[in-house]
Design a protein around this motif. Sequence first.
Motif, mmCIF file in Angstrom:
data_model
loop_
_atom_site.group_PDB
_atom_site.id
_atom_site.type_symbol
_atom_site.label_atom_id
_atom_site.label_comp_id
_atom_site.label_asym_id
_atom_site.label_seq_id
_atom_site.Cartn_x
_atom_site.Cartn_y
_atom_site.Cartn_z
ATOM 1 N N UNK A 72 37.480 52.897 55.725
ATOM 2 C CA UNK A 72 37.623 54.327 55.885
ATOM 3 C C UNK A 72 36.420 55.132 55.454
ATOM 4 N N UNK A 73 35.696 54.651 54.424
ATOM 5 C CA UNK A 73 34.528 55.381 53.930
ATOM 6 C C UNK A 73 33.191 54.731 54.317
ATOM 7 N N UNK A 74 33.087 53.373 54.341
ATOM 8 C CA UNK A 74 31.778 52.764 54.645
ATOM 9 C C UNK A 74 31.126 53.296 55.928
ATOM 10 N N UNK A 75 31.863 53.339 57.012
ATOM 11 C CA UNK A 75 31.290 53.839 58.264
ATOM 12 C C UNK A 75 30.915 55.301 58.181
ATOM 13 N N UNK A 76 31.712 56.084 57.452
ATOM 14 C CA UNK A 76 31.400 57.504 57.271
ATOM 15 C C UNK A 76 30.122 57.688 56.465
ATOM 16 N N UNK A 77 29.878 56.798 55.495
ATOM 17 C CA UNK A 77 28.638 56.855 54.723
ATOM 18 C C UNK A 77 27.420 56.598 55.607
ATOM 19 N N UNK A 78 27.539 55.629 56.500
ATOM 20 C CA UNK A 78 26.436 55.341 57.418
ATOM 21 C C UNK A 78 26.160 56.556 58.297
ATOM 22 N N UNK A 79 27.208 57.183 58.812
ATOM 23 C CA UNK A 79 27.040 58.371 59.663
ATOM 24 C C UNK A 79 26.452 59.534 58.870
ATOM 25 N N UNK A 80 26.895 59.700 57.644
ATOM 26 C CA UNK A 80 26.376 60.762 56.782
ATOM 27 C C UNK A 80 24.890 60.557 56.502
ATOM 28 N N UNK A 81 24.522 59.333 56.187
ATOM 29 C CA UNK A 81 23.125 59.035 55.858
ATOM 30 C C UNK A 81 22.216 59.161 57.067
ATOM 31 N N UNK A 82 22.728 58.879 58.244
ATOM 32 C CA UNK A 82 21.899 58.924 59.453
ATOM 33 C C UNK A 82 21.279 60.300 59.647
ATOM 34 N N UNK A 83 21.947 61.332 59.150
ATOM 35 C CA UNK A 83 21.433 62.696 59.296
ATOM 36 C C UNK A 83 20.258 62.970 58.365
ATOM 37 N N UNK A 84 20.049 62.085 57.402
ATOM 38 C CA UNK A 84 18.976 62.272 56.426
ATOM 39 C C UNK A 84 17.708 61.511 56.810
ATOM 40 N N UNK A 85 17.753 60.824 57.948
ATOM 41 C CA UNK A 85 16.616 60.037 58.436
ATOM 42 C C UNK A 85 16.277 60.436 59.865
ATOM 43 N N UNK A 86 15.027 60.229 60.230
ATOM 44 C CA UNK A 86 14.687 60.276 61.652
ATOM 45 C C UNK A 86 15.270 59.037 62.335
ATOM 46 N N UNK A 87 15.128 57.906 61.665
ATOM 47 C CA UNK A 87 15.732 56.655 62.133
ATOM 48 C C UNK A 87 16.314 55.902 60.959
ATOM 49 N N UNK A 88 17.622 55.699 60.952
ATOM 50 C CA UNK A 88 18.268 54.885 59.926
ATOM 51 C C UNK A 88 18.242 53.439 60.394
ATOM 52 N N UNK A 89 17.598 52.581 59.612
ATOM 53 C CA UNK A 89 17.453 51.185 60.009
ATOM 54 C C UNK A 89 18.416 50.260 59.280
ATOM 55 N N UNK A 90 18.672 50.539 57.985
ATOM 56 C CA UNK A 90 19.565 49.689 57.197
ATOM 57 C C UNK A 90 20.539 50.555 56.409
ATOM 58 N N UNK A 91 21.774 50.113 56.347
ATOM 59 C CA UNK A 91 22.770 50.830 55.564
ATOM 60 C C UNK A 91 23.876 49.889 55.117
ATOM 61 N N UNK A 92 23.820 49.443 53.870
ATOM 62 C CA UNK A 92 24.811 48.506 53.339
ATOM 63 C C UNK A 92 25.646 49.164 52.246
ATOM 64 N N UNK A 93 26.933 48.832 52.233
ATOM 65 C CA UNK A 93 27.870 49.416 51.286
ATOM 66 C C UNK A 93 28.396 48.315 50.368
#
Length: 368
Positions: A138-159
């Motif tokens: 419920x939260x891991x995928x939302x964290x990836x989406x949230x972080x994507x807005x802080x990058x030009x390109x999000x390459x890695x995102x592990x929870x």
Amino acid sequence: MKIFILGGYGNTGKLIAELLLKETESNITIAGRSFEKAKELSDHLNSKYSMSKCAALKIDVNDQHLLVESIKGFSLVVVASSTTDHVKKVAEACLEAKVDYIDTQLSTKYKHEILAGLEERINQAGCCFITDAGFHPGVPGALVRYAARLFDTLEKGNVYSLIREDWGSYNFSESTIKEMIAEFFDYRPFIFRNGEWVTVSYQYTPVIDFGEGFGKKKCVPLFMEELKQLSDEMEGLKETGFFVTGFNWFFDNFAVPVILLTGKLTRRKIPAWLIRFFVFSIKRFNSAPYMTILKFVASGKSGGKEKIITITLSSSKSYVLTAVPIVACIKQLIYGDIRKEGLHFQALIVEPNQFFNDIHKMGVKLGL
């Protein structure tokens, strides 16, 4: 909004009910097999908040006609009961009554297959079905989406998740224990690496520092369907996964192998001795401090430079960290514009900024 909480007096359900009364103007019906428990909680909440917005109802999900008639007129059914055995019955009742649905149950292949098989009917009924609500999933995928807005390109995102709870203070129903064991039976060690999903061995255990009081812990991968769908949609993402460290040293080193082996030998049947062993393993060897932590580590490019960020969510109670994201999602259904017909994952339907703002306001510590 009128909200029907199935299993509303359980460990998660009662927190959801109270938070909904505090955070929304909704009328709540707490339903379950025990009218006495439902009535006791509803009376307590009405008295605590000096209101009369909470009601109680005895329900048996095996009585399909009664279930359909009971939920007619409601806007949303929250499935907070622990067993997935009744997923199809509850989902079909919601479709017949044309009521939206959100479940807090663990992420299992069995549940996903049932709901996917009903997807055409969900669309035809114009219902909004949300599954895998809570924090894990419920939260891991939302964290990836949230972080994507802080990058030009999000390459890695592990929870990474640490669950250190005072399990000795809880009384678990047998169905809850079976649900927890079933998640281990469904264990799939998949991670997204170098742009593809791969299977890793049980010995693949990244070491993560969870901070003061906990230090460095080995984490094992646990497949999240929401991350699989996200990896298919997010361009530039090369690595993601969810990893968890267990309840205590005995459970991690001895109980988990026994559970996994038993699942293979019994073809996923859960013998009575395994239920007793599971409860013994999580309760007997606990030690303070108690905390549930999600640690998200992301990296990518921003402004032409490499960038790394870490986000943490934590609570002293794991059930709080389960209930709060569900209520944050429901608030967006009520007051936002996320509702749309079809079958959705909580992590992928919520608006991330508001989601985490609400989670923080409801008492979950958020560190950026």
